[in-house]
Scaffold this active site. Structure first.
Site, PDB file in Angstrom:
ATOM      1  N   TYR A 154      -8.737 -10.679 -27.775  1.00 33.09           N
ATOM      2  CA  TYR A 154      -9.965 -10.450 -28.548  1.00 33.09           C
ATOM      3  C   TYR A 154     -11.216 -10.824 -27.747  1.00 33.09           C
ATOM      4  CZ  TYR A 154     -12.239  -9.789 -33.131  1.00 33.09           C
ATOM      5  OH  TYR A 154     -12.978  -9.329 -34.184  1.00 33.09           O
ATOM      6  N   LYS A 161     -18.085 -12.788 -33.258  1.00 32.13           N
ATOM      7  CA  LYS A 161     -17.812 -13.050 -34.670  1.00 32.13           C
ATOM      8  C   LYS A 161     -18.255 -14.458 -35.064  1.00 32.13           C
ATOM      9  CE  LYS A 161     -15.925  -9.167 -36.066  1.00 32.13           C
ATOM     10  NZ  LYS A 161     -16.636  -8.286 -37.016  1.00 32.13           N
TER      11      LYS A 161
END
Length: 255
Positions: A154, A161
């Site tokens: 990720y 995020k």
């Protein structure tokens, strides 16, 4: 029977495919009585085609959240269609390929900056573009992927995020005086277009199959959409700055 969004007017970003969380959010919002307007980038025609599968027609507005001209004109375009807004759904995230897939230590700042601008700063940009339409208060709901952890593959979407989650808290702080709530849904993995662009996504999804207390179906965005609709409704009138997990409970258990 009346719906929990009866009379509400909601702007929803991120409807790219029928499998996307945003599409199911739009469908459920309409079913619960809301008038919905969609934004799209870079291909509004794609969103217009997908929108035809919604229960009711929905206008599509082109919106690049990194384009100041697009943001400046948004309120006028929405006002012409709906008059005002009661809710905004932020379902936008992007990182260049060199910011994903195990390249964390080598990603150039330009790619990191793009990920941060599109995925985190845009929550503030979109909210403030819509702010003039929310004179009676309302709800902003965004989508995150639990930024407490460093996930395989990720990479820089993780810090993006984390920035999104912090941005939501600061928006909640500053917009409370206007009776605008800002919350996030932290969703488990869904097999959407955005997810499929992440290298090794299937490995990440396997974690849910092994650890999530509740059975998790990657092909079912509806539970997440229901969470978004609930936060848009008046059933959470004093909840802001919150992150609600719709992830089968995985966030609550260890290895």
């Amino acid at each position: 029977m009346s719906g929990i969004l009866d009379g509400k007017r909601v702007l929803i970003t991120g409807v790219l495919m029928e499998s996307s969380i945003a599409f199911h959010t739009a469908r459920l919002a309409q079913e619960q009585g809301a008038e919905v307007i969609l934004t799209a980038f870079p291909r509004p025609t794609l969103t217009e085609r997908i929108a035809k599968r919604l229960p009711k027609p929905a206008k599509v507005i082109e919106l690049d959240v990194t384009n100041t001209e697009h943001l400046d004109r948004l309120a006028d375009l929405v006002r012409a269609e709906l008059g005002s807004l009661d809710g905004v759904v932020h379902s936008i995230g992007f990182a260049p390929q060199d910011a994903l897939g195990g390249n964390f230590l080598n990603t150039p700042f330009e790619s990191v900056a793009t990920a941060m601008h599109v995925s985190a700063f845009s929550l503030k940009s979109l909210t403030m573009a819509c702010h003039p339409l929310m004179s009676s208060g309302g709800a902003v709901v965004g989508l995150t992927f639990d930024a407490q952890y460093a996930w395989p593959q990720y990479d820089w979407m993780g810090p993006a995020k984390a920035a999104l989650e912090a941005t939501s808290r600061y928006l909640a702080r500053d917009l409370g005086k206007d009776n605008i709530r800002c919350n996030l849904i932290s969703a488990g993995p869904i097999g959407s277009m955005a997810a499929k662009s992440i290298p090794g996504f299937s490995d990440l999804a396997e974690v849910w199959n092994n650890r999530s207390p509740l059975a998790w179906d990657m092909a079912d965005p509806e539970p997440t959409g229901r969470g978004v609709v609930a936060l848009l409704s008046d059933w959470f009138p004093k909840t802001t700055g919150e992150i609600i997990h719709v992830d089968g409970g995985l966030h609550a258990v260890g290895a």
